[in-house]
Design a protein around this motif. Sequence first.
Motif, PDB file in Angstrom:
ATOM      1  N   ARG A 112       0.817  -1.222   0.000  1.00  0.00           N
ATOM      2  CA  ARG A 112       0.000   0.000   0.000  1.00  0.00           C
ATOM      3  C   ARG A 112       0.846   1.265   0.000  1.00  0.00           C
ATOM      4  N   LEU A 113       2.167   1.107   0.109  1.00  0.00           N
ATOM      5  CA  LEU A 113       3.054   2.263   0.220  1.00  0.00           C
ATOM      6  C   LEU A 113       3.759   2.526  -1.103  1.00  0.00           C
ATOM      7  N   ASN A 114       3.750   3.757  -1.548  1.00  0.00           N
ATOM      8  CA  ASN A 114       4.427   4.130  -2.787  1.00  0.00           C
ATOM      9  C   ASN A 114       5.859   4.568  -2.504  1.00  0.00           C
ATOM     10  N   ASP A 115       6.745   4.265  -3.440  1.00  0.00           N
ATOM     11  CA  ASP A 115       8.119   4.759  -3.405  1.00  0.00           C
ATOM     12  C   ASP A 115       8.865   4.269  -2.169  1.00  0.00           C
ATOM     13  N   LEU A 116       9.275   3.017  -2.205  1.00  0.00           N
ATOM     14  CA  LEU A 116       9.971   2.403  -1.082  1.00  0.00           C
ATOM     15  C   LEU A 116      11.168   1.618  -1.598  1.00  0.00           C
ATOM     16  N   LEU A 117      12.303   1.750  -0.917  1.00  0.00           N
ATOM     17  CA  LEU A 117      13.459   0.911  -1.203  1.00  0.00           C
ATOM     18  C   LEU A 117      13.602  -0.067  -0.051  1.00  0.00           C
ATOM     19  N   LEU A 118      13.587  -1.356  -0.376  1.00  0.00           N
ATOM     20  CA  LEU A 118      13.563  -2.391   0.649  1.00  0.00           C
ATOM     21  C   LEU A 118      14.729  -3.349   0.463  1.00  0.00           C
ATOM     22  N   VAL A 119      15.472  -3.578   1.544  1.00  0.00           N
ATOM     23  CA  VAL A 119      16.569  -4.546   1.571  1.00  0.00           C
ATOM     24  C   VAL A 119      16.137  -5.693   2.480  1.00  0.00           C
ATOM     25  N   THR A 120      16.288  -6.933   2.022  1.00  0.00           N
ATOM     26  CA  THR A 120      15.877  -8.064   2.844  1.00  0.00           C
ATOM     27  C   THR A 120      16.799  -9.254   2.627  1.00  0.00           C
ATOM     28  N   ASN A 121      16.855 -10.111   3.638  1.00  0.00           N
ATOM     29  CA  ASN A 121      17.575 -11.379   3.529  1.00  0.00           C
ATOM     30  C   ASN A 121      16.599 -12.547   3.512  1.00  0.00           C
ATOM     31  N   ASP A 122      15.365 -12.287   3.081  1.00  0.00           N
ATOM     32  CA  ASP A 122      14.305 -13.287   3.061  1.00  0.00           C
ATOM     33  C   ASP A 122      13.775 -13.414   1.636  1.00  0.00           C
ATOM     34  N   ILE A 123      13.953 -14.593   1.022  1.00  0.00           N
ATOM     35  CA  ILE A 123      13.528 -14.729  -0.372  1.00  0.00           C
ATOM     36  C   ILE A 123      12.009 -14.766  -0.499  1.00  0.00           C
ATOM     37  N   LYS A 124      11.284 -15.188   0.539  1.00  0.00           N
ATOM     38  CA  LYS A 124       9.821 -15.163   0.503  1.00  0.00           C
ATOM     39  C   LYS A 124       9.317 -13.718   0.480  1.00  0.00           C
ATOM     40  N   ILE A 125       9.951 -12.842   1.238  1.00  0.00           N
ATOM     41  CA  ILE A 125       9.580 -11.425   1.230  1.00  0.00           C
ATOM     42  C   ILE A 125       9.882 -10.823  -0.134  1.00  0.00           C
ATOM     43  N   ALA A 126      11.039 -11.172  -0.708  1.00  0.00           N
ATOM     44  CA  ALA A 126      11.401 -10.659  -2.030  1.00  0.00           C
ATOM     45  C   ALA A 126      10.385 -11.089  -3.085  1.00  0.00           C
ATOM     46  N   LEU A 127       9.946 -12.342  -3.028  1.00  0.00           N
ATOM     47  CA  LEU A 127       8.953 -12.831  -3.981  1.00  0.00           C
ATOM     48  C   LEU A 127       7.598 -12.159  -3.763  1.00  0.00           C
ATOM     49  N   GLU A 128       7.246 -11.907  -2.515  1.00  0.00           N
ATOM     50  CA  GLU A 128       5.975 -11.254  -2.196  1.00  0.00           C
ATOM     51  C   GLU A 128       5.895  -9.859  -2.803  1.00  0.00           C
ATOM     52  N   LEU A 129       7.031  -9.146  -2.829  1.00  0.00           N
ATOM     53  CA  LEU A 129       7.044  -7.752  -3.273  1.00  0.00           C
ATOM     54  C   LEU A 129       7.685  -7.564  -4.652  1.00  0.00           C
ATOM     55  N   GLY A 130       8.116  -8.660  -5.254  1.00  0.00           N
ATOM     56  CA  GLY A 130       8.883  -8.563  -6.488  1.00  0.00           C
ATOM     57  C   GLY A 130       8.163  -7.939  -7.667  1.00  0.00           C
ATOM     58  N   ASP A 131       6.839  -8.008  -7.688  1.00  0.00           N
ATOM     59  CA  ASP A 131       6.064  -7.456  -8.806  1.00  0.00           C
ATOM     60  C   ASP A 131       5.504  -6.069  -8.525  1.00  0.00           C
ATOM     61  N   GLU A 132       5.858  -5.503  -7.370  1.00  0.00           N
ATOM     62  CA  GLU A 132       5.357  -4.170  -7.014  1.00  0.00           C
ATOM     63  C   GLU A 132       6.265  -3.112  -7.636  1.00  0.00           C
ATOM     64  N   GLU A 133       5.760  -2.387  -8.625  1.00  0.00           N
ATOM     65  CA  GLU A 133       6.588  -1.427  -9.357  1.00  0.00           C
ATOM     66  C   GLU A 133       7.024  -0.243  -8.500  1.00  0.00           C
ATOM     67  N   SER A 134       6.288   0.044  -7.435  1.00  0.00           N
ATOM     68  CA  SER A 134       6.627   1.189  -6.586  1.00  0.00           C
ATOM     69  C   SER A 134       7.643   0.833  -5.495  1.00  0.00           C
ATOM     70  N   ILE A 135       8.044  -0.455  -5.433  1.00  0.00           N
ATOM     71  CA  ILE A 135       8.977  -0.907  -4.405  1.00  0.00           C
ATOM     72  C   ILE A 135      10.221  -1.497  -5.062  1.00  0.00           C
ATOM     73  N   ARG A 136      11.374  -0.930  -4.746  1.00  0.00           N
ATOM     74  CA  ARG A 136      12.653  -1.498  -5.191  1.00  0.00           C
ATOM     75  C   ARG A 136      13.122  -2.507  -4.149  1.00  0.00           C
ATOM     76  N   VAL A 137      13.383  -3.729  -4.583  1.00  0.00           N
ATOM     77  CA  VAL A 137      13.759  -4.800  -3.669  1.00  0.00           C
ATOM     78  C   VAL A 137      15.214  -5.200  -3.913  1.00  0.00           C
ATOM     79  N   ILE A 138      15.995  -5.211  -2.849  1.00  0.00           N
ATOM     80  CA  ILE A 138      17.391  -5.632  -2.912  1.00  0.00           C
ATOM     81  C   ILE A 138      17.575  -6.828  -1.972  1.00  0.00           C
TER      82      ILE A 138
END
Length: 259
Positions: free
Chosen positions: A113-139
């Motif tokens: 629900r949040l626009n314009d977010l840069l997210l760093v995670t060490n969890d591949i499930k979290i990365a997959l959950e947010l991977g298609d969100e264009e407003s969230i950069r996932v590292i």
Amino acid sequence: MISAERRRLIHQKLEMEGIVKISDLAEEFGVSAMTIRRDLDQMEQETGIQRTHGGAILTHSPLRESPLMEKVIRNDKAKQAMSKKAFSLLNPGESIILDAGSTNLTFAKELKRLNDLLLVTNDIKIALELGDEESIRVILTGGELKPHVYSLEGFFGESMLQDLHVDTAFLGCDGFGEIGGVQTNSLPKVKMKQAMLERAHRRILMADASKMNQRGLVRFAALEQFHVIVTDDRITDEFREMCRDLNIDLVVAERDEKR
């Protein structure tokens, strides 16, 4: 209802939620608080639960890290309520670290629900959950994948974090309290979690109340290293007072709170 059946249902509730209160159980089963106290006292002797002031907690072995799929169903209502509260702590445009774990996986769903977010995670499930969100950069941090837990651990992830600086880090744990600090059951996660703390301007602990005073294998931080603790409404008055003394902002989520 016979006492044996009531105790079976109480234990089932403990397995799902990790913590129970005498007042809630007395109301749910239509019996006196004294009856529930007797049930819990007997269960402590027979099944190894731990009695607390006003209730009981389900103890877990500090030698074992539970698989993610086991954690996901545990304390689901608390995790959802906490995630909604934690969402209110963020603003668009922030950079965050999101630690691995079932609570932060639930929180990740709120972040859509949040626009314009840069997210760093060490969890591949979290990365997959947010991977298609264009407003969230996932590292992803990189590192060695832990089977059934889906976290990335070890030297490569820790090294990558050393070159980052983020606004906020959200960390999970297996136990927390005044004496033991903040603990994990995974030795390889200690340095990763400590690196996350070091690289964040604001540090937030996400831990439901069932983990209060639980004994983890190793401490990775003191409580006062966190600026904010997000938990649920089963937290004790004693812990609330301790957070005030330590100047920690305690955010308490009501489990039955509506959207």
